[in-house]
Scaffold this active site. Structure first.
Site, short mmCIF file in Angstrom:
data_model
loop_
_atom_site.label_atom_id
_atom_site.label_comp_id
_atom_site.label_asym_id
_atom_site.label_seq_id
_atom_site.Cartn_x
_atom_site.Cartn_y
_atom_site.Cartn_z
CB CYS A 144 -0.76 0.12 1.30
SG CYS A 144 -1.99 -1.51 1.38
CB ALA A 145 3.66 2.20 -2.18
N GLY A 165 4.70 7.01 -1.47
CA GLY A 165 5.95 6.29 -1.53
C GLY A 165 6.95 6.72 -0.35
N GLY A 166 6.32 7.29 0.60
CA GLY A 166 7.25 7.91 1.80
C GLY A 166 8.03 6.20 2.42
CE LYS A 167 4.73 3.31 7.05
NZ LYS A 167 3.99 4.56 6.94
CG ASP A 207 -1.73 2.89 -3.34
OD1 ASP A 207 -1.27 2.93 -2.17
OD2 ASP A 207 -3.10 3.32 -3.59
CG ASP A 239 -7.58 -3.12 -11.87
OD1 ASP A 239 -7.35 -1.81 -11.99
OD2 ASP A 239 -7.65 -3.95 -13.11
CG ASP A 292 1.51 2.52 5.51
OD1 ASP A 292 0.95 2.53 6.68
OD2 ASP A 292 1.92 3.39 5.12
CB CYS A 333 -0.92 6.22 10.96
SG CYS A 333 -2.01 6.42 9.63
#
Length: 393
Positions: A211-212, A215-217, A235, A261, A282, A335
């Site tokens: 679940c990018a 793209g922070g992680k 994603d 999809d 994530d 989070c």
């Protein structure tokens, strides 16, 4: 702009934020930005003051206020200086009527307060969720080190628990710096960095960020790979995923992206089935741990919405687990500080999958919660997270 005019402007911003929250529209940040964009005559100092007033009201009101004026009256009840600006002056708010009600104050909607308390969140921990967040950077190991970066930046920094993290005051305009343009750092909360470290990615591995988002992680995982191995970022959100490619180029990171999809994710990832050394999940969540950055989010969440998140979390965890090879590992992250989105999801997964085990977490911060660790602003000076690393036998 007079101080009274700033208060009236904050009331108008709040009206727009409240309306957006009720219809599940844009975030408060975006709403305020659009409101100010339409009023270019307002100077930068006034803009900051208007935003500070509006966000003070948002943090103070647990339930969705009736309107912006009621929300600002709640601020005025606690701040005589603000109350004195309801003076009926030109461009200012009308005087406060003797029978005029202010919005009710509180930490969050009552059902959500109960949910957090049932999840072991104390009043002190809850209050810290509405504080002001600092600004954390992650030194990009592909181009520099934390110590070298600290010496090149134009302001003093503080080291945090994450090995690549530097902390600055919130609002520092870091994206204007040449070091940012050169890809020497990314903006990333220390807690988010620690969740990436929990996956213990090593050079040469095959890694999936399921679940990018933007793209922070992903970029933190790419830095851990040091240019060796494979990294796939996936994603279902095309606009968010499209922002990853230019970020990766700036960072010097090798990343493959794949748009999925909804409901057919497993079909699109059949070539990775049981092949990944490490998978980051994530998962989409309520964001209760990030209220310092978006306090109006607690006005949007409903019990039905929380139940939908829990279903999505179980779904993406199953998909991620199918990608992991025997002997590989997966880190599940939300989070959120609600057990329904963290420990309960992991416990249900482990109960259904006897070939998986929870691993010990050694990241230098956090409090044990279920099979994983919890980070909070109060205890760890980070955003709120739950994460658990699971090993496939």
């Amino acid at each position: 702009m007079t101080p009274a005019a700033r208060v009236q402007s904050a009331i108008e911003v709040l009206d727009a934020v409240i309306a957006a929250a009720r219809r599940e529209g844009a975030s408060a940040e975006r709403v305020a930005a659009e409101w100010l964009k339409a009023r270019r005559f307002i100077g930068s100092k006034d803009r900051r003051a208007i935003r500070d007033l509006a966000w003070s009201a948002i943090r103070l009101c647990g339930e969705v206020p009736e309107n912006g004026r009621a929300a600002m009256l709640a601020v005025a009840k606690n701040d005589p200086a603000v109350a004195s600006l309801f003076d009926g002056s030109r461009y200012g708010p009308e005087p406060i009527r003797s029978d005029e009600p202010a919005a009710a104050t509180g930490f969050a909607p009552a059902w959500l307060e109960e949910g957090l308390a049932a999840s072991g969140i104390t009043r002190e921990q809850a209050a810290a969720l509405l504080g002001r967040a600092p600004l954390d950077l992650r030194a990009n190991r592909l181009k520099t080190t934390r110590d070298r970066l600290a010496m090149t930046l134009p302001v003093a920094t503080e080291r945090t628990q994450a090995p690549d993290a530097l902390r600055l005051p919130g609002g520092t305009p870091v994206e204007r710096w040449p070091e940012f343009a050169d890809g020497l750092f990314e903006v990333q909360d220390t807690g988010s960095q620690l969740t990436c470290n929990a996956l213990e990615v090593r050079p040469g591995e095959a890694v999936v960020d399921l679940c990018a988002g933007a793209g922070g992680k992903t970029l933190a995982l790419a830095a851990a790979l040091q240019g060796e191995g494979q990294l796939l970022a996936c994603d279902i959100d095309r606009p968010r995923l499209s922002r990853l490619a230019p970020r990766a180029e700036r960072a010097g990171a090798k990343v493959e992206t794949r748009l999925l999809d909804p409901g057919r994710e497993a079909e699109a990832l059949v070539d990775w089935k049981a092949k990944a050394d490490a998978v980051m999940v994530d998962a989409p969540c309520s964001g209760t741990g990030t209220w310092r950055r978006g306090p109006e989010a607690r006005w949007r969440l409903t019990p039905a919405g929380l139940a939908r998140y829990a279903q999505m979390q179980a779904h993406v965890l199953r998909i991620g687990a199918d990608l992991v090879r025997p002997g590989g590992r997966l880190t599940y992250v939300v989070c959120s500080l609600l057990d329904a989105e963290g420990p309960d999801v992991v416990a249900a997964f482990l109960a259904r999958n006897p070939d998986w085990r929870a691993a010990e977490q050694l990241v230098g911060a956090g409090t044990p919660r279920g099979a994983g660790l919890r980070l909070t602003p109060w205890d760890d000076s980070t955003d709120g997270f739950f994460f658990a690393t699971l090993h496939r036998l």
